[in-house]
Design an enzyme around this catalytic site. Structure first.
Site, short mmCIF file in Angstrom:
data_model
loop_
_atom_site.label_atom_id
_atom_site.label_comp_id
_atom_site.label_asym_id
_atom_site.label_seq_id
_atom_site.Cartn_x
_atom_site.Cartn_y
_atom_site.Cartn_z
N ASP A 38 -0.12 5.33 -2.24
CA ASP A 38 -0.79 6.90 -3.54
C ASP A 38 -1.54 7.81 -2.92
OD1 ASP A 38 -2.30 6.77 -5.81
OD2 ASP A 38 -3.63 6.12 -4.70
N HIS A 39 -1.56 8.81 -3.17
CA HIS A 39 -1.95 10.04 -2.89
C HIS A 39 -2.01 10.96 -4.44
CE1 HIS A 39 -4.25 10.53 0.82
NE2 HIS A 39 -3.02 10.26 1.08
N GLY A 109 -10.51 5.09 0.76
CA GLY A 109 -10.09 6.23 0.44
C GLY A 109 -10.91 7.30 1.55
N GLU A 112 -11.42 13.87 0.81
CA GLU A 112 -12.38 13.91 0.52
C GLU A 112 -11.96 15.16 -0.65
OE1 GLU A 112 -17.30 16.63 1.67
OE2 GLU A 112 -16.31 16.38 3.11
N SER A 173 -9.54 -0.78 8.82
CA SER A 173 -9.65 -1.09 10.06
C SER A 173 -11.19 -1.39 10.32
CB SER A 173 -8.64 -0.82 11.39
OG SER A 173 -7.17 -1.51 10.78
N ALA A 177 -13.93 -2.87 5.79
CA ALA A 177 -12.84 -2.74 5.26
C ALA A 177 -12.71 -4.17 5.86
CB ALA A 177 -11.59 -1.48 6.38
N THR A 190 -4.11 -1.39 10.50
CA THR A 190 -3.11 -0.27 10.39
C THR A 190 -2.93 -0.71 11.98
OG1 THR A 190 -5.36 0.70 11.01
CG2 THR A 190 -4.74 1.87 8.84
#
Length: 297
Positions: A38-39, A109, A112, A173, A177, A190
């Site tokens: 997702d971006h 996320g 920025e 990580s 999270a 990750t």
């Protein structure tokens, strides 16, 4: 061990036909799940990241129409970029199309400029994520009221609703999270050296124990970027293949080498791996998806 594979979502090789074909072959080959990333708005000055980055939910809906069993996941979606009620309806509809097959991988996320482009402050993104997750669970269970700092509703409900609870997996990580993952259904770590992975897993387990939860209630996953064939240049890999972040470590070799690399992670407690092929063409993608099942067959 369970095995997932990232789909050819972006870059020069990406196409709808290839996406569907890879998903169908992954299902036939025994993969448990297929994944997209997702971006929403890619900064033009972010070196190496392609702007061609299709939206995950429509892609998974297309895959759902051409498969019967394989799980459909996001690795990972950033909820803050979306209206939470609208997204609750979108994901519930996806789950209606593929009942019980969706896995909602999410993260707080990190980019920025993308937050700014979506009109959402980056500060307090972790509490926002927690509010969205709790609100979605409420809406999907049939609640008509929920109140929090970042997501509230009253006197409304959404339908269709998922027939079974949607598994929520947490990506990342950081300590935050890991604490969040301990409360959810999966952790998508990750890539890291085996010792670092073991330390992170112990942090997650400690939080589970604090919460009165047990191993098995949170699936332990890690993603591994890999390439069958000749090595690619590390710098600017995205400009070549479209499916890797900058200079992240890539595992190169044959299937036996992949199994050797994964062995210490499995011994430590890894339960699921998301394989992320780095392929420069449709033929290379199909070679990866056809060959990698020998890891688990």
């Amino acid at each position: 061990m369970k095995w997932g594979i990232h789909l050819p979502q972006l870059g020069r090789a990406a196409s709808l036909d290839l996406l569907v074909e890879v998903a169908r072959r992954a299902e036939a080959g025994g993969f448990q799940d297929v994944w997209v990333a997702d971006h929403v708005a890619v900064p033009v000055d972010l070196e190496g990241m392609p702007s061609f980055f299709p939206e995950p939910v429509p892609l998974l809906a297309a895959v759902a129409a051409h498969t019967q069993r394989v799980g459909l996941g996001t690795s990972v979606l950033v909820p803050a970029y979306r209206n939470p009620m609208h997204f609750a309806k979108q994901w519930a509809t996806l789950d209606w199309l593929a009942p019980g097959r969706t896995i909602l991988g999410v993260g707080a996320g990190w980019l920025e400029a993308e937050f700014e482009a979506c009109g959402v402050p980056m500060i307090r993104r972790a509490p926002r994520l927690d509010d969205y997750l709790d609100g979605w669970r409420a809406a999907w269970s049939g609640a008509t009221e929920y109140r929090s700092e970042h997501f509230s509703f009253t006197g409304v409900r959404i339908n269709p609703r998922p027939a079974v609870p949607v598994p929520i997996w947490i990506g990342g990580s950081s300590p935050g999270a890991l604490r969040r993952a301990a409360r959810c259904d999966g952790w998508m770590g990750t890539w890291a050296p085996p010792g670092v992975f073991a330390d992170r897993l112990e942090m997650l387990r400690a939080e589970q124990r604090r919460l009165g939860r047990f191993p098995g209630e949170t699936t332990i996953s890690i993603h591994m970027e890999l390439r069958l064939g000749e090595e690619l240049s590390t710098a600017g890999r995205w400009s070549v293949v479209g499916d890797g972040y900058g200079d992240r470590e890539m595992v190169v070799g044959d299937v036996d080498h992949m199994a050797e690399v994964l062995s210490p992670y499995i011994n430590t407690g890894l339960e699921h791996v998301l394989l992320v092929p780095l392929a420069r063409s449709a033929d290379e993608w199909l070679h990866h998806v056809d060959t990698l099942p020998t890891l688990f067959t």
